[in-house]
Design a protein around this motif. Sequence first.
Motif, PDB file in Angstrom:
ATOM      1  N   SER A 201       0.664  -1.189  -0.099  1.00  0.00           N
ATOM      2  CA  SER A 201      -0.008   0.187  -0.135  1.00  0.00           C
ATOM      3  C   SER A 201       0.866   1.200   0.071  1.00  0.00           C
ATOM      4  O   SER A 201       0.650   2.307   0.893  1.00  0.00           O
ATOM      5  CB  SER A 201      -0.881   0.073   1.245  1.00  0.00           C
ATOM      6  OG  SER A 201      -2.092   0.744   0.504  1.00  0.00           O
TER       7      SER A 201
ATOM      8  N   SER B  78       0.340   3.184  -1.973  1.00  0.00           N
ATOM      9  CA  SER B  78      -0.880   4.165  -2.852  1.00  0.00           C
ATOM     10  C   SER B  78      -1.266   4.904  -1.479  1.00  0.00           C
ATOM     11  O   SER B  78      -1.483   6.125  -1.573  1.00  0.00           O
ATOM     12  CB  SER B  78      -1.835   3.536  -3.579  1.00  0.00           C
ATOM     13  OG  SER B  78      -2.369   2.350  -3.052  1.00  0.00           O
TER      14      SER B  78
ATOM     15  N   GLU C 201      -9.027   7.453  -4.502  1.00  0.00           N
ATOM     16  CA  GLU C 201      -8.489   6.297  -5.184  1.00  0.00           C
ATOM     17  C   GLU C 201      -9.707   5.484  -5.925  1.00  0.00           C
ATOM     18  O   GLU C 201      -9.520   5.136  -7.066  1.00  0.00           O
ATOM     19  CB  GLU C 201      -7.881   5.109  -4.235  1.00  0.00           C
ATOM     20  CG  GLU C 201      -6.909   4.162  -5.093  1.00  0.00           C
ATOM     21  CD  GLU C 201      -5.964   3.492  -4.103  1.00  0.00           C
ATOM     22  OE1 GLU C 201      -5.492   4.224  -3.067  1.00  0.00           O
ATOM     23  OE2 GLU C 201      -5.694   2.479  -4.738  1.00  0.00           O
TER      24      GLU C 201
END
Length: 399
Positions: free
Chosen positions: A137, A139, A171
């Motif tokens: 993760s 992101s 996202e």
Amino acid sequence: MDKSSDQLREVHVPHHLAGVFSSHFGANQNVRIFRAPGRVNIIGEHTDYNDGFVLPAAIDLYTWAAIAPRSDRLLSIFSENFGESAEIDLDERFPKSRDHWTDYVRGVAIMLQKAGVPLPGASLAIYSSVPLGSGLSSSAALEVSVASALLAVSGHTLPLPEVARICQRAENEFVGARVGIMDQIASCVGASDKAILLDCRSLNYELLPMPAGVTMVICNTMVKHEHSGGEYNDRRAQCEEGVCNLKKYYPQIRALRDVTLAQLEAHRTDLPELIYRRCHHVVSENERVLQTVVAWHKGDWAQIGKLMAESHVSLKRDYEVSSRELDLLVEAAAGRSGLIGARMTGGGFGGCTINLVNNASVAGFTDAVREAYKNALGIDAEIYVTTAGAGVSEVHGNA
Ligand code: ADP
Ligand code: MG
């Protein structure tokens, strides 16, 4: 070489990033630095978007965002990982995603503004020690560090669960990945030496102490299959189809979290076989998270190891999101001295495995797994020997 020695050098990152910031945007600015962790999921895979339970921990690999306000309406960003600069116009009327790393930053800025936070222009320098695209993760760590930095220059504060929601929206709605809320919550509320039991419906969470004798060893396959994003969205659609079918018999259910194994079995033949298997993974995995927590409180690590093994098999057979590389890493770990449990972690189709290992056995374990993987595939796995890290916070230049 495992990555723990790199992690020690992380204490120097804020100082380094302040230097990177000055060389890109000029010295003598009021630079503030925010740091948000990646995460590893101990158990509870593909349950978050089914409103279920997950048990992740933030890890001591982080994304740092250095920020200072500007007098124009631009977000001017430099990513040290890509060695690339980019500009975002905050007043652009119809911003579109470009399939580029800046989408995450733009998405966060858009969603913060939609949530009523007026943003000034800002310069940002970003660096991440979370491996990009490996299921740990990076992101969410990018979104949460940038959201915190942007909030700081705007002079606003928001509760952490709200920050996580805004990042998830960025996202989902701007980048176009229909991820659940687990990653952003873990990056926001993680705590040193704690795992996070999160109810993805209510966002209530409980911090569970990591036992002092157990280390989280993360093994990276170094492979990410191209179709992973599409497959992820397909799995979500299959879960929705399962809910739609089961609602005919149980009108009160809103998500697979509301379905028991007995209810699912009672209607096994009413569901298409593929949909049944997808639902079986989610319903049984949700149950495994709750069983893991019971075992955690009792210190029953043998049971936790068993549940992690069952989780992997379910992800492989029923949910079909494992890969040859992930299976090999799990097999390479099985039966090793000091291993408590091993399974794939994250969305799947490559990425990493999580291994809980007794501290005294970590060095021998990592050497043996690395060697077995290299012999099988000729690939050097990266191995991160991690502890549960702290959630997002501001750090100081010479920290
Ligand atoms: P994961 O979250 O598992 O690391 P994702 O595919 O969800 O994998 O997110 C990875 C993407 O996030 C990268 O390809 C890049 O676009 C973006 N990203 C993450 N960290 C950074 C960074 N430090 N600089 C620029 N982009 C980043
Ligand atoms: Mg991600």
